[in-house]
Write a protein that holds these residues in place. Structure first.
Motif, PDB file in Angstrom:
ATOM      1  N   ALA A 138       9.749  10.905  -0.169  1.00  0.00           N
ATOM      2  CA  ALA A 138       8.350  11.326  -0.013  1.00  0.00           C
ATOM      3  C   ALA A 138       7.723  10.688   1.219  1.00  0.00           C
ATOM      4  O   ALA A 138       6.927  11.319   1.923  1.00  0.00           O
ATOM      5  CB  ALA A 138       7.558  10.957  -1.268  1.00  0.00           C
ATOM      6  N   VAL A 139       8.086   9.451   1.476  1.00  0.00           N
ATOM      7  CA  VAL A 139       7.590   8.782   2.692  1.00  0.00           C
ATOM      8  C   VAL A 139       8.110   9.490   3.934  1.00  0.00           C
ATOM      9  O   VAL A 139       7.357   9.811   4.857  1.00  0.00           O
ATOM     10  CB  VAL A 139       8.025   7.296   2.707  1.00  0.00           C
ATOM     11  N   ALA A 140       9.417   9.755   3.953  1.00  0.00           N
ATOM     12  CA  ALA A 140      10.026  10.390   5.117  1.00  0.00           C
ATOM     13  C   ALA A 140       9.443  11.775   5.376  1.00  0.00           C
ATOM     14  O   ALA A 140       9.319  12.210   6.530  1.00  0.00           O
ATOM     15  CB  ALA A 140      11.531  10.479   4.922  1.00  0.00           C
ATOM     16  N   ALA A 141       9.066  12.469   4.307  1.00  0.00           N
ATOM     17  CA  ALA A 141       8.488  13.799   4.470  1.00  0.00           C
ATOM     18  C   ALA A 141       7.045  13.753   4.973  1.00  0.00           C
ATOM     19  O   ALA A 141       6.531  14.762   5.468  1.00  0.00           O
ATOM     20  CB  ALA A 141       8.548  14.551   3.141  1.00  0.00           C
ATOM     21  N   SER A 177       6.267  11.583  10.653  1.00  0.00           N
ATOM     22  CA  SER A 177       7.204  12.191  11.600  1.00  0.00           C
ATOM     23  C   SER A 177       8.092  11.185  12.305  1.00  0.00           C
ATOM     24  O   SER A 177       9.109  11.557  12.889  1.00  0.00           O
ATOM     25  CB  SER A 177       6.416  12.984  12.656  1.00  0.00           C
ATOM     26  N   SER A 178       7.714   9.917  12.273  1.00  0.00           N
ATOM     27  CA  SER A 178       8.484   8.908  12.995  1.00  0.00           C
ATOM     28  C   SER A 178       8.188   7.535  12.409  1.00  0.00           C
ATOM     29  O   SER A 178       7.240   7.353  11.641  1.00  0.00           O
ATOM     30  CB  SER A 178       8.120   8.916  14.487  1.00  0.00           C
ATOM     31  N   TRP A 179       9.014   6.564  12.806  1.00  0.00           N
ATOM     32  CA  TRP A 179       8.767   5.195  12.388  1.00  0.00           C
ATOM     33  C   TRP A 179       7.441   4.690  12.949  1.00  0.00           C
ATOM     34  O   TRP A 179       6.703   3.956  12.289  1.00  0.00           O
ATOM     35  CB  TRP A 179       9.907   4.287  12.827  1.00  0.00           C
ATOM     36  N   ALA A 180       7.125   5.091  14.171  1.00  0.00           N
ATOM     37  CA  ALA A 180       5.853   4.674  14.779  1.00  0.00           C
ATOM     38  C   ALA A 180       4.680   5.169  13.954  1.00  0.00           C
ATOM     39  O   ALA A 180       3.704   4.453  13.721  1.00  0.00           O
ATOM     40  CB  ALA A 180       5.757   5.181  16.213  1.00  0.00           C
ATOM     41  N   ALA A 181       4.768   6.417  13.484  1.00  0.00           N
ATOM     42  CA  ALA A 181       3.690   6.957  12.657  1.00  0.00           C
ATOM     43  C   ALA A 181       3.594   6.245  11.332  1.00  0.00           C
ATOM     44  O   ALA A 181       2.492   5.939  10.843  1.00  0.00           O
ATOM     45  CB  ALA A 181       3.919   8.458  12.432  1.00  0.00           C
ATOM     46  N   LEU A 182       4.733   5.927  10.732  1.00  0.00           N
ATOM     47  CA  LEU A 182       4.720   5.195   9.461  1.00  0.00           C
ATOM     48  C   LEU A 182       4.123   3.808   9.620  1.00  0.00           C
ATOM     49  O   LEU A 182       3.310   3.360   8.800  1.00  0.00           O
ATOM     50  CB  LEU A 182       6.145   5.097   8.919  1.00  0.00           C
ATOM     51  N   SER A 183       4.487   3.106  10.677  1.00  0.00           N
ATOM     52  CA  SER A 183       4.045   1.720  10.839  1.00  0.00           C
ATOM     53  C   SER A 183       2.544   1.597  11.066  1.00  0.00           C
ATOM     54  O   SER A 183       1.962   0.555  10.821  1.00  0.00           O
ATOM     55  CB  SER A 183       4.805   1.062  11.999  1.00  0.00           C
ATOM     56  N   THR A 184       1.917   2.685  11.534  1.00  0.00           N
ATOM     57  CA  THR A 184       0.472   2.651  11.798  1.00  0.00           C
ATOM     58  C   THR A 184      -0.296   3.619  10.903  1.00  0.00           C
ATOM     59  O   THR A 184      -1.437   3.965  11.203  1.00  0.00           O
ATOM     60  CB  THR A 184       0.184   2.988  13.272  1.00  0.00           C
ATOM     61  N   ASN A 185       0.343   4.086   9.821  1.00  0.00           N
ATOM     62  CA  ASN A 185      -0.296   5.011   8.874  1.00  0.00           C
ATOM     63  C   ASN A 185      -0.774   6.288   9.570  1.00  0.00           C
ATOM     64  O   ASN A 185      -1.875   6.781   9.332  1.00  0.00           O
ATOM     65  CB  ASN A 185      -1.456   4.350   8.158  1.00  0.00           C
ATOM     66  N   THR A 194       0.836  -1.199   0.000  1.00  0.00           N
ATOM     67  CA  THR A 194       0.000   0.000   0.000  1.00  0.00           C
ATOM     68  C   THR A 194       0.870   1.249   0.000  1.00  0.00           C
ATOM     69  O   THR A 194       0.597   2.228  -0.715  1.00  0.00           O
ATOM     70  CB  THR A 194      -0.921   0.013   1.234  1.00  0.00           C
ATOM     71  N   LEU A 195       1.930   1.224   0.804  1.00  0.00           N
ATOM     72  CA  LEU A 195       2.843   2.363   0.873  1.00  0.00           C
ATOM     73  C   LEU A 195       3.475   2.640  -0.494  1.00  0.00           C
ATOM     74  O   LEU A 195       3.564   3.789  -0.936  1.00  0.00           O
ATOM     75  CB  LEU A 195       3.925   2.086   1.914  1.00  0.00           C
ATOM     76  N   ALA A 196       3.909   1.572  -1.185  1.00  0.00           N
ATOM     77  CA  ALA A 196       4.551   1.734  -2.492  1.00  0.00           C
ATOM     78  C   ALA A 196       3.591   2.310  -3.517  1.00  0.00           C
ATOM     79  O   ALA A 196       3.999   3.051  -4.429  1.00  0.00           O
ATOM     80  CB  ALA A 196       5.087   0.389  -2.963  1.00  0.00           C
ATOM     81  N   GLU A 197       2.295   1.996  -3.395  1.00  0.00           N
ATOM     82  CA  GLU A 197       1.310   2.534  -4.330  1.00  0.00           C
ATOM     83  C   GLU A 197       1.077   4.033  -4.112  1.00  0.00           C
ATOM     84  O   GLU A 197       0.738   4.759  -5.046  1.00  0.00           O
ATOM     85  CB  GLU A 197      -0.023   1.791  -4.167  1.00  0.00           C
ATOM     86  N   GLN A 198       1.285   4.494  -2.878  1.00  0.00           N
ATOM     87  CA  GLN A 198       0.969   5.875  -2.547  1.00  0.00           C
ATOM     88  C   GLN A 198       2.152   6.827  -2.699  1.00  0.00           C
ATOM     89  O   GLN A 198       1.964   8.038  -2.880  1.00  0.00           O
ATOM     90  CB  GLN A 198       0.435   5.959  -1.104  1.00  0.00           C
TER      91      GLN A 198
END
Length: 295
Positions: A278-281, A284-292, A268-272
Motif C-alpha cells: 500500500a505504501v509503494a502504491a 512514486s519514489s523514495w524521495a516522495a515517501l521520505s517527505t510525505n 506515522t507511516l505505519a498508522e496510515q
C-alpha cells in the motif's frame, strides 16, 4: 459514489518549487512549520556525469552576513544513485538564505555545487502568534505562540581583575561577553497546554521571531520554567501563560544527524498504511515517501 465539489471553495495552491539553474537541487518552503524541504536529483535535466555513483550529498545554508553552515539533516544526507532529501527547520525567518548542495561519489570525491535562494516567511506584524519555538530533536512538537513579555537581554561579563601596586587603576583580563539571555512569557490556548509542557521539556529548542523584533535566533534549553498559569478564572476558555529563561547555547552538532520532518515518521507511516504494498502504491519514489509526497 459521486464526488461533491463546492465551486465556491478556494482552490488549493501547491507550494512553489524552487530549482537551481542546473535543475539538480530543489526546495519547497514548508510554511506550516516554517521549514524548507530540500531534494537533489542528479539525473534531472542534463544529468550529472556518473550520477548513478553519487552516494551522499552535503547541503549548506548561508544566512545574510554569515558563513555557510551545514543543514542538520544533510551533513551529509544519503543520495543513493544521485537522489536524496533533507529538511531544514533552522533557517532564519523573513530573510533570503542560500542553499548549496555538493554531491559525494562512492569513492569519496565531490562533484559540482548547485545553489538556490529561498525565504521562509516570518509572522506578519500584528499577528498574535509571533514566536516560533522549534524542537531540534522532535520537530513535530514545534509551536508558534504569542509573546506576552520578553525582557531586555542581559549579557554577563567575563572579567578577572587585579590590583596594581602604585597605580590607581586595576588590570583587567577579559574574554568575549556571554550571549544575551532573556526572560520570556508566552500565551497558549487551553488545547495546546499539554503540548507546550512537552515541548519545554523536550531538550534543545530554537526560538525565532521576525526580524523586526531584533531578537537573534537562540538555541537554548528552557530554564526556570513557570506555568501554565491561567489568564482568567480556572475553567475559563482563556489562555494559559508559560515563562522560562532563554540562555543561548551554541548550535548543536549537525554531523551525521538523521532526516527529521514535522508530523512525519515511520510510526506515522505505519498508522496510515497496513502493508508495504500500500505504501509503494501511494508514493512514486523514495524521495516522495521520505517527505510525505512533497518531493
Amino acid at each position: 459514489m459521486p464526488m461533491i465539489v463546492d465551486p465556491a471553495a478556494p482552490h488549493v495552491t501547491p507550494p512553489d518549487r524552487i530549482t537551481s539553474p542546473d535543475g539538480w537541487l530543489a526546495a519547497v518552503v514548508d510554511e506550516l512549520w516554517a521549514g524548507v524541504v530540500l531534494s537533489v536529483d542528479y539525473s534531472a535535466g542534463t544529468a550529472l556525469p556518473a550520477a548513478a555513483t553519487v552516494m551522499q550529498v552535503r547541503i549548506t545554508r548561508t544566512d545574510p552576513g554569515a558563513a555557510p553552515v551545514p543543514v542538520r539533516s544533510a551533513d551529509p544526507a544519503w543520495a543513493v544513485e544521485g537522489v536524496g532529501t533533507a529538511y531544514d527547520s533552522e533557517a532564519p525567518l523573513g530573510v533570503a538564505v542560500v542553499y548549496t548542495a555538493v554531491p559525494v561519489y562512492a569513492d569519496g570525491t565531490s562533484g559540482p555545487a548547485s545553489s538556490l535562494a529561498v525565504t521562509v516567511p516570518a509572522p506578519e506584524p500584528g499577528e498574535d502568534r509571533d514566536l516560533w519555538l522549534k524542537s531540534v530533536d522532535e520537530p513535530g512538537l514545534s509551536m508558534r505562540v504569542m509573546v506576552v513579555d520578553w525582557s531586555g537581554g542581559s549579557s554577563t561579563a567575563r572579567q578577572d581583575t587585579a590590583e596594581i601596586a602604585g597605580s590607581p587603576y586595576i588590570a583587567v583580563a577579559y574574554d568575549t561577553a556571554s550571549a544575551e539571555a532573556y526572560q520570556v512569557t508566552v500565551d497558549v490556548p487551553p488545547e495546546e497546554v499539554d503540548r507546550m509542557r512537552e515541548l519545554l521539556r523536550s531538550g534543545v529548542l530554537l526560538a525565532q521571531a521576525r526580524p523586526g523584533y531584533l531578537f537573534p535566533d537562540a538555541f537554548h534549553v528552557p530554564g526556570d520554567v513557570t506555568g501554565p498559569t491561567p489568564t482568567g478564572r480556572l475553567g475559563s476558555s482563556g489562555g494559559y501563560r508559560f515563562g522560562w529563561t532563554i540562555t543561548p547555547t551554541g548550535r548543536p552538532d549537525t554531523a551525521e544527524q538523521p532526516l527529521r520532518l514535522p508530523a512525519w515518521s515511520w510510526d506515522t507511516l505505519a498508522e496510515q498504511f497496513g502493508t508495504w504494498d500500500a505504501v509503494a502504491a501511494s508514493y512514486s519514489s523514495w524521495a516522495a515517501l521520505s517527505t510525505n509526497g512533497v518531493t
